[in-house]
Design an enzyme around this catalytic site. Sequence first.
Site, short mmCIF file in Angstrom:
data_model
loop_
_atom_site.label_atom_id
_atom_site.label_comp_id
_atom_site.label_asym_id
_atom_site.label_seq_id
_atom_site.Cartn_x
_atom_site.Cartn_y
_atom_site.Cartn_z
N MET A 141 10.99 -6.09 1.75
CA MET A 141 10.30 -5.14 1.04
C MET A 141 8.96 -4.82 1.37
O MET A 141 8.32 -5.43 2.41
CB MET A 141 10.36 -5.58 -0.80
CG MET A 141 11.66 -5.71 -1.04
SD MET A 141 13.04 -4.45 -1.02
CE MET A 141 14.08 -4.81 0.12
N THR A 142 7.96 -4.25 0.86
CA THR A 142 6.60 -3.78 1.16
C THR A 142 6.50 -2.82 2.10
O THR A 142 7.46 -2.38 3.03
CB THR A 142 6.01 -5.31 1.72
OG1 THR A 142 5.77 -6.13 0.71
CG2 THR A 142 4.65 -5.08 2.47
N THR A 143 5.18 -2.18 2.27
CA THR A 143 4.87 -1.45 3.25
C THR A 143 3.35 -1.76 3.45
O THR A 143 2.58 -1.82 2.77
CB THR A 143 4.75 -0.03 2.92
OG1 THR A 143 5.98 0.54 2.50
CG2 THR A 143 4.42 0.82 4.14
#
Lengths: 225, 196
Positions: free
Chosen positions: B1-3
């Site tokens: 997940m995450t950017t």
Amino acid sequence: MESQQAGRMPYFYGPEGALVQVDFALEAVNRGSTTLGIRTDEYAILASQLKPTRPLIDPAEKIYQIDEHLGATGAGYIGDVLKLIQELRLGAQKHRLTFDSLVDIKTASEELSSYLHQYTIYAVRPLGASVIIAGSDPLGIQMYQVDPSGTYFKGSGFAIGAGSERSLDVIQRGYSPGLSLDELVSLATKAIKTVTQDESQIEFGVVSKTNRKFEKLTAPLQTVR
Amino acid sequence: MTTIVGIMSKEGAVLSSDKRASKGFFIGSKITQKILKVDDTLAVAIAGQVSDAEYLVNAVRAERSLVTLQRGYPLTVKETTKLISNVAYQGMKSYQPYFAEFIVAGVDALGPHVYVTDMSGAVSAEDFVSSGSGSPIAYGVLESNYKPEMTLEQAKVLGTNAVQAAMERDPGSGNGIDVVAIPSLVIAPEVQQRRN
């Protein structure tokens, strides 16, 4: 000296508080060949007298490449000097693996001093060797001397080995911060010749600010002598 | 997940990130800090297992201050990245990998730098880089808008836009954007020079 009194127990401090073993190690260094280092902002030069040997025996190497930017020389028991050189080379390569960069001169010297210090706190023989380390790093041209006690000095003029007092005296009188490479070589030659007097060979190593490389000098040696 | 996104400009380095921490299909936190300050000249954006990433960054922060005291000048950005990658590599080789990716951005005597390293220990210097589940979307924005001669302000805008685009379509990213700009202390050398 007091060794009889001390009996079979290992001892560290003498009655005056001196670390007896370490003092003896320093004496061993003073029996070594005359070895020195001179530093300006542009250059650091290492020089060591090669002890004359028998005709068929090559003299031992005295100026050691540690890494591309770093070199060292030593005086004392040659086996002990070589052990310290190996330790320095190992430290330089470890630094490359850990940081992907060249070790700085202070760190290299301090790691060696810490290694030597270990031999002053246990009942073992402290190494009978001092080394002078010279190199280039982001802080400039730097030079250190490391002694068997684990003490290290940063500076611009060092002499160790036989007649080091007289040798250092010559360096101090002839030193100026603007000396050229040729002048450094002749000052180093003069400082060693004061002590040795004979025609013994001298080995040189130089690190310069312009190319940041430590190199053994062979060619200019002939012209100076 | 995450950017997370790292961008280099001639005036400094920029990091940007979203603020969502996912626990499977659940949003575990909406205010996560994914950009960790190491000191005034260096920060690390993290993606992956937060605990693994924070542990490594904390260890490197300690090592960085120790080395600075020891030798009298700070670690370069590259040296700092190498510290992280060494541990990550050892983790992978001992079958206990650090499940994280790191974008290391900072400035040193040579100018601004952006490096990326992951759980394999691979290190690479990049002009711009993104990591995390939203990175394919962020890369679309970066690839079409990045210019080497950007100012720090323009790099901040690009970093924000890249993360914003990712948050629109990536369910693993969202809940706001953090941006950190680290201005260079020296006149930046040529961009080409940083690529060697």
